[in-house]
Design an enzyme around this catalytic site. Sequence first.
Site, PDB file in Angstrom:
ATOM      1  N   GLY A  15       0.848  -1.203   0.000  1.00  0.00           N
ATOM      2  CA  GLY A  15       0.000   0.000   0.000  1.00  0.00           C
ATOM      3  C   GLY A  15       0.878   1.247   0.000  1.00  0.00           C
ATOM      4  N   VAL A  27      17.082   9.135  -0.503  1.00  0.00           N
ATOM      5  CA  VAL A  27      17.984   8.043  -0.883  1.00  0.00           C
ATOM      6  C   VAL A  27      18.817   8.457  -2.100  1.00  0.00           C
ATOM      7  CG1 VAL A  27      18.018   5.737  -1.944  1.00  0.00           C
ATOM      8  CG2 VAL A  27      16.643   6.144   0.108  1.00  0.00           C
ATOM      9  N   ARG A  76       1.484  -5.145  -5.123  1.00  0.00           N
ATOM     10  CA  ARG A  76       1.792  -6.356  -4.361  1.00  0.00           C
ATOM     11  C   ARG A  76       2.224  -7.369  -5.423  1.00  0.00           C
ATOM     12  NH1 ARG A  76      -0.472  -4.368   0.380  1.00  0.00           N
ATOM     13  NH2 ARG A  76      -2.326  -3.107   0.011  1.00  0.00           N
ATOM     14  N   ASP A 107       5.422  -4.459   6.563  1.00  0.00           N
ATOM     15  CA  ASP A 107       6.016  -5.730   6.992  1.00  0.00           C
ATOM     16  C   ASP A 107       5.828  -6.852   5.956  1.00  0.00           C
ATOM     17  OD1 ASP A 107       3.300  -5.773   7.635  1.00  0.00           O
ATOM     18  OD2 ASP A 107       3.593  -7.220   9.253  1.00  0.00           O
ATOM     19  N   THR A 130       4.034   2.866   5.381  1.00  0.00           N
ATOM     20  CA  THR A 130       2.661   2.363   5.330  1.00  0.00           C
ATOM     21  C   THR A 130       1.801   3.237   6.231  1.00  0.00           C
ATOM     22  OG1 THR A 130       1.152   0.605   6.091  1.00  0.00           O
ATOM     23  CG2 THR A 130       3.340   0.581   7.042  1.00  0.00           C
ATOM     24  N   ILE A 131       0.558   3.479   5.808  1.00  0.00           N
ATOM     25  CA  ILE A 131      -0.304   4.311   6.660  1.00  0.00           C
ATOM     26  C   ILE A 131      -0.748   3.552   7.904  1.00  0.00           C
ATOM     27  CG2 ILE A 131      -1.142   5.691   4.713  1.00  0.00           C
ATOM     28  CD1 ILE A 131      -3.884   4.168   5.114  1.00  0.00           C
ATOM     29  N   ASP A 132      -0.544   2.233   7.927  1.00  0.00           N
ATOM     30  CA  ASP A 132      -1.055   1.423   9.041  1.00  0.00           C
ATOM     31  C   ASP A 132      -0.237   1.570  10.330  1.00  0.00           C
ATOM     32  OD1 ASP A 132      -2.868   0.554   7.214  1.00  0.00           O
ATOM     33  OD2 ASP A 132      -2.095  -1.489   7.043  1.00  0.00           O
ATOM     34  N   ASP A 134       1.918  -0.311  11.436  1.00  0.00           N
ATOM     35  CA  ASP A 134       2.008  -1.606  12.126  1.00  0.00           C
ATOM     36  C   ASP A 134       3.349  -2.307  11.878  1.00  0.00           C
ATOM     37  OD1 ASP A 134       1.514  -1.964   9.455  1.00  0.00           O
ATOM     38  OD2 ASP A 134       0.183  -3.668   9.710  1.00  0.00           O
ATOM     39  N   ARG A 167     -27.414  12.799  14.326  1.00  0.00           N
ATOM     40  CA  ARG A 167     -27.292  11.414  13.874  1.00  0.00           C
ATOM     41  C   ARG A 167     -26.101  10.707  14.508  1.00  0.00           C
ATOM     42  NH1 ARG A 167     -28.267  12.468   7.458  1.00  0.00           N
ATOM     43  NH2 ARG A 167     -30.399  11.702   7.358  1.00  0.00           N
ATOM     44  N   GLY A 175      -6.465   0.213   8.181  1.00  0.00           N
ATOM     45  CA  GLY A 175      -5.589  -0.347   9.216  1.00  0.00           C
ATOM     46  C   GLY A 175      -5.895  -1.827   9.346  1.00  0.00           C
ATOM     47  N   ARG A 176      -5.357  -2.570   8.407  1.00  0.00           N
ATOM     48  CA  ARG A 176      -5.638  -3.998   8.396  1.00  0.00           C
ATOM     49  C   ARG A 176      -5.071  -4.624   9.668  1.00  0.00           C
ATOM     50  NH1 ARG A 176      -4.428  -6.415   2.681  1.00  0.00           N
ATOM     51  NH2 ARG A 176      -2.531  -5.260   3.059  1.00  0.00           N
ATOM     52  N   GLY A 190     -12.288  13.329  18.780  1.00  0.00           N
ATOM     53  CA  GLY A 190     -13.257  13.366  19.882  1.00  0.00           C
ATOM     54  C   GLY A 190     -14.399  12.384  19.679  1.00  0.00           C
ATOM     55  N   GLU A 230     -11.226  -0.958   9.820  1.00  0.00           N
ATOM     56  CA  GLU A 230     -11.749  -1.896   8.805  1.00  0.00           C
ATOM     57  C   GLU A 230     -11.570  -3.331   9.312  1.00  0.00           C
ATOM     58  OE1 GLU A 230      -9.399  -2.148   5.210  1.00  0.00           O
ATOM     59  OE2 GLU A 230      -7.582  -1.607   6.262  1.00  0.00           O
ATOM     60  N   HIS A 259      -9.586   4.400   0.478  1.00  0.00           N
ATOM     61  CA  HIS A 259      -8.277   4.738  -0.081  1.00  0.00           C
ATOM     62  C   HIS A 259      -7.948   6.221  -0.081  1.00  0.00           C
ATOM     63  CE1 HIS A 259      -8.742   0.602  -1.384  1.00  0.00           C
ATOM     64  NE2 HIS A 259      -7.441   0.576  -1.507  1.00  0.00           N
ATOM     65  N   GLN A 261      -7.539   7.860   2.328  1.00  0.00           N
ATOM     66  CA  GLN A 261      -6.564   8.030   3.420  1.00  0.00           C
ATOM     67  C   GLN A 261      -5.122   7.799   2.960  1.00  0.00           C
ATOM     68  OE1 GLN A 261      -8.478   5.888   7.148  1.00  0.00           O
ATOM     69  NE2 GLN A 261      -9.243   5.083   5.220  1.00  0.00           N
TER      70      GLN A 261
HETATM   71  O1  F6P Z   1      -1.504  -1.689   4.164  1.00  0.00           O
HETATM   72  C1  F6P Z   1      -2.015  -0.477   3.753  1.00  0.00           C
HETATM   73  C2  F6P Z   1      -3.473  -0.608   3.416  1.00  0.00           C
HETATM   74  O2  F6P Z   1      -3.925   0.657   2.996  1.00  0.00           O
HETATM   75  C3  F6P Z   1      -4.359  -1.156   4.529  1.00  0.00           C
HETATM   76  O3  F6P Z   1      -4.727  -0.191   5.468  1.00  0.00           O
HETATM   77  C4  F6P Z   1      -5.522  -1.692   3.746  1.00  0.00           C
HETATM   78  O4  F6P Z   1      -6.154  -2.755   4.424  1.00  0.00           O
HETATM   79  C5  F6P Z   1      -4.871  -2.196   2.492  1.00  0.00           C
HETATM   80  O5  F6P Z   1      -3.661  -1.498   2.338  1.00  0.00           O
HETATM   81  C6  F6P Z   1      -5.716  -2.021   1.245  1.00  0.00           C
HETATM   82  O6  F6P Z   1      -5.060  -2.608   0.184  1.00  0.00           O
HETATM   83  P1  F6P Z   1      -5.486  -2.448  -1.336  1.00  0.00           P
HETATM   84  O7  F6P Z   1      -5.061  -1.102  -1.792  1.00  0.00           O
HETATM   85  O8  F6P Z   1      -4.751  -3.544  -2.021  1.00  0.00           O
HETATM   86  O9  F6P Z   1      -6.979  -2.580  -1.372  1.00  0.00           O
END
Ligand code: F6P
Length: 336
Positions: A15, A27, A76, A107, A130-132, A134, A167, A175-176, A190, A230, A259, A261
């Site tokens: 991602g 770099v 990927r 990772d 990565t935005i996650d 993790d 509402r 954030g997988r 908040g 998610e 996406h 994000q």
């Molecule tokens: O790992 C980054 C990420 O944006 C996760 O937050 C999300 O679950 C995944 O990639 C989405 O992947 P794709 O762009 O292949 O749908």
Amino acid sequence: MTQNIKRIGILTSGGDAPGMNAALRAVVLSAEAAGVEVIGFRHGFNGIYQQDYIRLEKADVLHIIQLGGTILKSARCKQLQQPDGAAQAADILHQLSIDALIVIGGDGSFRGCQAISAFYRGQIVGIPGTIDNDVDGTDFTIGFTTALDTALDAIDKIRDTADAFERTFLVEVMGRHTGYLALAAGIAGGAEQIICPEYGDKVDLDDLLQDISQLKRDFGAGSYIIVMAETMYPAGAQALAAEITARSGTECRACVLGHLQRGGSPVGSDRILATKLGAFAIEQLLEGNAHMMMAGEQAGQAVLYPLVLTGDKKKRADPYLLQWQQRMLQQSEPQS
Ligand code: F6P
């Protein structure tokens, strides 16, 4: 030292994250200053197999620090997961006389690095993007802070319309498997409630409905924002919102940020982190310290961390904030 490394390859994988371009720039600038040639593989590891690469020089990266996405493209890569995929990639790197490979990704991409390292004679270095957030071994990954601000901007806007209509809103963030983004966006926005893996592996609908109705009893009609990571409700945020509407008698709408994000110009702190890690990766590579290491940052210091440990999931979303959010929620629950 430096004389062993004449040509490095670099790629962005998985991602995409805002700040990947800033890392690429650092770099290339650092490598060129040290007299090292940089080859950029396009479309992640696929660029190695397809020998789809470009030479990257200073002029190619001069004005990319502010750009989201990645000029090298990302992907990927299925081929790397094939039984002889890693050996093939290593062979091509040898044929192209690539002395070292730098991978900017998460990772999953670093697992790809480990596979290739079994066959590759050169050095491999990771930079966490990565935005996650993790990835173990670094306090922050490149792109996380920008994604947080993007999610926050959306949550603030949703608050306006949620207030106007009194509402409930369910905002799904990326954030997988991890709740870094959900916790951070929920706290900063908040949110009345945050649902993420750190609190349990699935949504407890009865508890959730009770929390919503209690808060409405305590504070009267008003907006109620739930930020959810998610994958927490397999049927999806829309289905959960429909369920809440049907069972709570309060209107609930879902907004899946998805996406968006991942896009946008990186915020200042991501540009700085990316620049630091890109420069540090080259410096340490040329010093001979960085093979199978990730260039990360801990407590403000650039550090090397073994790539093999980056996916251990030992890093935790802020436990203090997790507990605080939970305590505030419990305070509005009926006392027995
Ligand atoms: O790992 C980054 C990420 O944006 C996760 O937050 C999300 O679950 C995944 O990639 C989405 O992947 P794709 O762009 O292949 O749908």
